[in-house]
Design an enzyme around this catalytic site. Structure first.
Site, mmCIF file in Angstrom:
data_model
loop_
_atom_site.group_PDB
_atom_site.id
_atom_site.type_symbol
_atom_site.label_atom_id
_atom_site.label_comp_id
_atom_site.label_asym_id
_atom_site.label_seq_id
_atom_site.Cartn_x
_atom_site.Cartn_y
_atom_site.Cartn_z
ATOM 1 N N PHE A 1 -30.173 -0.159 7.523
ATOM 2 C CA PHE A 1 -30.317 0.903 6.597
ATOM 3 C C PHE A 1 -29.762 0.302 5.122
ATOM 4 O O PHE A 1 -28.562 0.437 5.647
ATOM 5 C CB PHE A 1 -30.100 2.833 6.710
ATOM 6 C CG PHE A 1 -31.969 3.526 7.864
ATOM 7 C CD1 PHE A 1 -32.964 3.627 7.168
ATOM 8 C CD2 PHE A 1 -30.599 3.764 8.509
ATOM 9 C CE1 PHE A 1 -33.071 3.995 7.969
ATOM 10 C CE2 PHE A 1 -31.836 3.576 9.876
ATOM 11 C CZ PHE A 1 -32.986 4.043 9.354
ATOM 12 N N GLN A 2 -29.897 0.598 4.095
ATOM 13 C CA GLN A 2 -29.602 0.251 2.861
ATOM 14 C C GLN A 2 -28.595 0.957 2.819
ATOM 15 O O GLN A 2 -26.937 1.148 1.561
ATOM 16 C CB GLN A 2 -30.414 0.474 1.507
ATOM 17 C CG GLN A 2 -29.739 -0.636 0.191
ATOM 18 C CD GLN A 2 -30.885 -1.000 -0.485
ATOM 19 O OE1 GLN A 2 -30.890 0.589 -1.047
ATOM 20 N NE2 GLN A 2 -30.788 -1.237 -1.651
ATOM 21 N N ARG B 1 -26.653 1.446 17.289
ATOM 22 C CA ARG B 1 -26.560 3.061 17.286
ATOM 23 C C ARG B 1 -28.305 2.959 16.489
ATOM 24 O O ARG B 1 -28.036 2.150 15.581
ATOM 25 C CB ARG B 1 -26.017 3.942 16.715
ATOM 26 C CG ARG B 1 -26.382 5.388 16.264
ATOM 27 C CD ARG B 1 -26.315 6.349 17.079
ATOM 28 N NE ARG B 1 -25.776 7.395 16.983
ATOM 29 C CZ ARG B 1 -26.812 8.345 17.568
ATOM 30 N NH1 ARG B 1 -27.416 8.446 18.968
ATOM 31 N NH2 ARG B 1 -27.692 9.762 17.145
ATOM 32 N N GLU C 1 7.552 8.146 1.798
ATOM 33 C CA GLU C 1 7.930 7.355 1.546
ATOM 34 C C GLU C 1 7.521 7.350 0.060
ATOM 35 O O GLU C 1 7.382 6.742 -1.007
ATOM 36 C CB GLU C 1 7.212 5.925 1.867
ATOM 37 C CG GLU C 1 7.520 5.640 3.590
ATOM 38 C CD GLU C 1 8.866 4.866 4.430
ATOM 39 O OE1 GLU C 1 9.857 5.386 3.257
ATOM 40 O OE2 GLU C 1 8.615 4.303 4.074
ATOM 41 N N GLY D 1 15.392 21.511 0.961
ATOM 42 C CA GLY D 1 14.848 21.961 -0.193
ATOM 43 C C GLY D 1 14.201 20.986 -1.301
ATOM 44 O O GLY D 1 14.226 21.094 -2.354
ATOM 45 N N SER D 2 14.889 19.549 -0.519
ATOM 46 C CA SER D 2 14.194 18.057 -1.253
ATOM 47 C C SER D 2 13.472 17.166 -1.120
ATOM 48 O O SER D 2 13.987 16.742 -0.211
ATOM 49 C CB SER D 2 15.796 17.700 -1.894
ATOM 50 O OG SER D 2 16.472 17.038 -0.625
ATOM 51 N N GLY D 3 12.455 17.352 -1.693
ATOM 52 C CA GLY D 3 11.458 16.470 -0.238
ATOM 53 C C GLY D 3 10.988 15.612 -1.915
ATOM 54 O O GLY D 3 11.979 14.460 -2.148
ATOM 55 N N ARG E 1 6.168 5.767 -15.856
ATOM 56 C CA ARG E 1 7.789 6.864 -16.833
ATOM 57 C C ARG E 1 7.983 4.583 -16.845
ATOM 58 O O ARG E 1 8.042 4.585 -17.667
ATOM 59 C CB ARG E 1 8.877 6.565 -15.709
ATOM 60 C CG ARG E 1 8.563 8.363 -15.684
ATOM 61 C CD ARG E 1 9.733 8.267 -14.566
ATOM 62 N NE ARG E 1 9.684 10.138 -14.492
ATOM 63 C CZ ARG E 1 10.149 10.876 -13.729
ATOM 64 N NH1 ARG E 1 11.110 10.398 -12.966
ATOM 65 N NH2 ARG E 1 10.464 11.998 -13.192
#
Length: 385
Positions: free
Chosen positions: A282-283, A272, A368, A134-136, A380
């Site tokens: 290719f550009q 490839r 994190e 309940g607390s992330g 803030r």
């Protein structure tokens, strides 16, 4: 005088030596095996112990406590190098480092003597336990409670999304010892085999398959008062200081994973052929590669600068750690996504490593502290000026 140019923003000889050691270890011990760890959900405990033999289990634990006492930039270089082989394994080692540092930096001599001698060699591995079901993002709303009873705390509650849950021996747990809010939170070290500790089933995850993740439950666990880290009520501040370093490391894991995918994309697009020429000619391909490289280097430069600020305890260290985490993890995912696109249909197959990095790096924008919370921290701090 050597003819080599050394600029203000270049790594020192010591830092280059540490980076090279981590790269060699990764090339030998991680990269060749990472795809199998991912596919078969193997937790490579022996490889992790081998990393600890190089000091990578105690990167910024003090030398007095047996660690290698390095700064946060050196830690980022090590995490980045290991993530080139496997971001999931590198991030797992980062979390252990965060737990060991919290004990070393804030623990009493008794709690340090009890845990660090086995944590430095990663004989016992540490988990960081803050998040609950309940607390992330609102971490200060945590409910897990510790009530003092003589010379023990009695702990009841549970923690969600814990890296190492069920496998690790040591859990550095944020618990509520006082009133609501951050000032009522303390930090306790709890062991896997204490009575009342149990674990949920292993989570079935999109990526990060080389590390176990599970809910950790505490049912009236009696924890000695001496296992308190810091003073009562200091737990939230300690947890947040741990995250400054953790955010740098998770950002560094994104840098390492993205660098690997740029290298894979360079190799693939050279080989490839379509329409009679190599697709690297290719550009459109060249512009994509140029943008990927430019954005990754910008994110890397910010992350290294933030790491120095955290090491030096600069007043704006938390803002810079948040900015670096936000930019490095978003950029890492974006670079890997474009590397997958350059591989075409093959990028979607498990025969090539890019899809594994695409899955592994996705969670770095969430853990994190989500990248939305990083923006809150940055703004803030700006508005406080």
């Amino acid at each position: 005088m050597s003819g080599e140019f050394v600029g203000q923003f270049d790594l020192t000889e010591d830092q280059l030596a540490i980076q090279e050691m981590a790269r060699r270890f990764t090339a030998d011990a991680i990269t060749p095996f990472a795809a199998e760890w991912d596919e078969k959900h193997i937790f490579p405990r022996e490889t992790i112990r081998a990393a600890a033999e190089l000091g990578f289990g105690s990167i910024y634990v003090s030398e007095e406590a047996g660690g290698i006492g390095l700064g946060r930039l050196e830690a980022a270089l090590i995490m980045e190098a290991m993530a080139y082989g496997c971001p999931s394994t590198s991030a797992f080692i980062s979390i252990h480092n965060m737990a060991a540092w919290m004990i070393d930096r804030f623990g009493s001599q008794a709690v340090k003597d009890k845990y660090l001698p086995s944590m430095v060699p990663m004989e016992r591995i540490g988990s960081y336990c803050l998040t609950e079901a309940g607390s992330g993002s609102d971490a200060a709303a945590l409910k897990t409670r510790a009530v003092k009873d003589g010379d023990h705390y009695v702990v009841t509650g549970s923690k969600q999304f814990i890296s190492g849950g069920g496998e690790n021996e040591i859990y550095v747990v944020m618990v509520r010892t006082g009133d609501e809010g951050p000032k009522g939170i303390s930090c306790l070290v709890i062991e896997k085999d204490m009575a009342g500790v149990s674990f949920g089933a292993q989570e079935r995850k999109l990526g990060w398959h080389s590390q176990p993740t599970a809910q950790v439950n505490f049912d009236g666990v009696r924890v000695p008062v001496e296992n308190l880290v810091g003073g009562e009520g200091e737990g939230f501040r300690i947890a947040m200081m741990g995250l400054d370093g953790g955010r740098l490391n998770i950002g560094a894991c994104s840098l390492g994973g993205a660098q690997r995918c740029i290298d894979e994309a360079l190799s693939y697009t050279r080989d490839r052929k379509q329409f009679g020429q190599s697709i690297a000619d290719f550009q459109n391909t060249q512009f994509m590669l140029a943008d990927m490289e430019t954005e990754l280097q910008a994110a890397r430069t910010l992350l290294y600068a933030a790491a120095v600020k955290v090491t030096e305890n600069a007043p704006d260290k938390t803002r810079f750690a948040a900015m670096a985490k936000r930019l490095a993890t978003d950029t890492g995912s974006s670079v890997v996504d474009r590397a997958l696109q350059l591989h075409g249909g093959y990028g979607y197959l498990m025969d090539y490593p890019v899809e594994r990095f695409w899955r592994d790096l996705r969670v770095h924008s969430i853990l994190e502290g989500t990248n939305q919370v990083m923006r809150m921290i940055i703004a803030r701090d700006m508005l406080r000026q």
